[in-house]
Design an enzyme around this catalytic site. Structure first.
Site, PDB file in Angstrom:
ATOM      1  N   HIS A  22       0.078  -1.348   4.752  1.00 17.43           N
ATOM      2  CA  HIS A  22      -1.020  -2.079   4.796  1.00 17.43           C
ATOM      3  C   HIS A  22      -0.850  -3.633   4.673  1.00 17.43           C
ATOM      4  CE1 HIS A  22      -3.812   1.372   4.272  1.00 17.43           C
ATOM      5  NE2 HIS A  22      -2.768   1.950   3.686  1.00 17.43           N
TER       6      HIS A  22
ATOM      7  N   GLU B 107      -2.918  -5.706   5.694  1.00 18.36           N
ATOM      8  CA  GLU B 107      -4.296  -6.173   5.484  1.00 18.36           C
ATOM      9  C   GLU B 107      -4.271  -6.925   3.871  1.00 18.36           C
ATOM     10  OE1 GLU B 107      -4.134  -3.097   5.525  1.00 18.36           O
ATOM     11  OE2 GLU B 107      -5.029  -2.434   3.810  1.00 18.36           O
TER      12      GLU B 107
ATOM     13  N   CYS C  44      -1.921   2.300   8.937  1.00 19.17           N
ATOM     14  CA  CYS C  44      -1.657   3.504   8.082  1.00 19.17           C
ATOM     15  C   CYS C  44      -2.374   4.965   8.874  1.00 19.17           C
ATOM     16  CB  CYS C  44      -2.258   3.421   6.874  1.00 19.17           C
ATOM     17  SG  CYS C  44      -1.419   4.527   5.591  1.00 19.17           S
TER      18      CYS C  44
HETATM   19  N1  LIG Z   1      -4.652   9.600   4.717  1.00 16.72           N
HETATM   20  C1  LIG Z   1      -3.285   9.346   5.449  1.00 16.72           C
HETATM   21  C2  LIG Z   1      -3.304   7.794   5.831  1.00 16.72           C
HETATM   22  C3  LIG Z   1      -3.088   7.159   4.433  1.00 16.72           C
HETATM   23  C4  LIG Z   1      -4.011   5.717   4.567  1.00 16.72           C
HETATM   24  O1  LIG Z   1      -4.615   5.399   5.502  1.00 16.72           O
HETATM   25  N2  LIG Z   1      -4.010   5.155   3.221  1.00 16.72           N
HETATM   26  C5  LIG Z   1      -5.094   3.980   3.278  1.00 16.72           C
HETATM   27  C6  LIG Z   1      -5.264   3.781   1.837  1.00 16.72           C
HETATM   28  C7  LIG Z   1      -5.897   5.192   0.996  1.00 16.72           C
HETATM   29  C8  LIG Z   1      -6.144   4.819  -0.257  1.00 16.72           C
HETATM   30  O2  LIG Z   1      -6.636   3.895  -1.005  1.00 16.72           O
HETATM   31  O3  LIG Z   1      -5.403   5.685  -1.238  1.00 16.72           O
HETATM   32  C9  LIG Z   1      -2.276   9.820   4.538  1.00 16.72           C
HETATM   33  O4  LIG Z   1      -2.692  10.009   3.656  1.00 16.72           O
HETATM   34  O5  LIG Z   1      -1.146   9.757   5.133  1.00 16.72           O
END
Ligand SMILES: N[C@@H](CCC(=O)NCCCC(=O)O)C(=O)O
Length: 250
Positions: free
Chosen positions: A221, A223, A113
């Site tokens: 994601h 993971e 991500c």
């Molecule tokens: N901030 C960036 C990358 C998005 C990201 O890594 N999301 C992880 C999960 C975040 C959550 O729990 O909302 C983007 O917004 O593109």
């Protein structure tokens, strides 16, 4: 290698209870311990104080986690705006150094991500700040829900590019993935290969074309469902295998 691989994980910087913390969500750590059979090593976002080469000589792989924070637009020549916030400049500095050195030293890399976006920027690419505001693009943001399992629910297909690294791991696809991002790859970095796309054309996975070892970025994601979803598990198992195969220091 008989011992579990050591996987370096650069931390985010957070303020909590009047302290500055360097931290990572446990979902990434559990995927590494439970599916990749490895030992996560959290790396503080202290780029100016940590000898990255010395670190990479002692670990078997690097994994970049996701984060609600965004790569600062200064790193890809865009003017900062509210659309680009929130920032984590300490993490930016660490991952920028870490990515280039990881690839140069042939250390396996899995970028998730934000990590996928950092990989693109490290190779000279750019990001679009609010995908959902771009004509013809889907809304890739997490749904608003109080339960993480709903926010990380599988949401859309990704088409897998034929003959690539990702296809060798998960098969010809398409596969279904979750989606929790506002930003996305705009201009692809030099030396990266597109491995998968969303139905709206958003680049959902890339590889480093000439990497000496495993080097994959994914916008989703894996993971979160690594223990139960076949494609997610396959990605972590392939990463772990590459880490185990990394030539050991004598
Ligand atoms: N901030 C960036 C990358 C998005 C990201 O890594 N999301 C992880 C999960 C975040 C959550 O729990 O909302 C983007 O917004 O593109």
């Amino acid at each position: 290698m008989s011992r579990p691989p050591l996987i370096a994980l650069p931390a985010d910087v957070r303020t909590f209870e009047n302290y500055c913390w360097h931290a990572a969500p446990d979902t990434y750590l559990k995927a590494l311990t439970r599916v990749a059979g490895s030992i996560p090593i959290l790396v503080p976002a202290m780029a100016e104080e940590i000898d990255v080469e010395a670190l990479l000589a002692r670990v078997d792989g690097v994994m970049l986690t996701g984060s609600v924070s965004n790569v600062h637009p200064d790193r890809y020549g865009a003017p900062p705006s509210v659309a680009h916030e929130p920032f984590d400049p300490d993490r930016d500095r660490m991952t920028e150094r870490l990515i280039r050195t990881t690839i140069a030293m042939g250390v396996p890399l899995l970028a998730i991500c934000r990590g996928h976006q950092e990989l693109n920027v490290a190779f000279g690419g750019t990001l679009v700040p609010e995908l959902q505001e771009v004509e013809g693009r889907m809304d890739h943001r997490a749904i608003k829900h109080h339960e993480q399992r709903e926010r990380f629910a599988i949401r859309h297909d990704v088409a897998i590019e034929r003959g690539g690294l990702l296809a060798s791991i998960v098969g010809p696809g398409p596969i279904r993935v979750n989606s929790l991002h506002r930003q996305g790859i705009d201009r692809l970095g030099d030396g990266l290969t597109v491995e998968a796309r969303a139905p709206d054309g958003t680049i959902e996975a890339v590889s480093v074309t000439t990497a000496a070892s495993f080097a994959l970025g994914v916008q989703w994601h894996p993971e979160y469902w690594a223990e139960t979803d076949a494609a997610s598990r396959a990605i972590f198992e392939a990463f772990a295998a590459a880490c185990r195969d990394r030539p050991q220091l004598s």
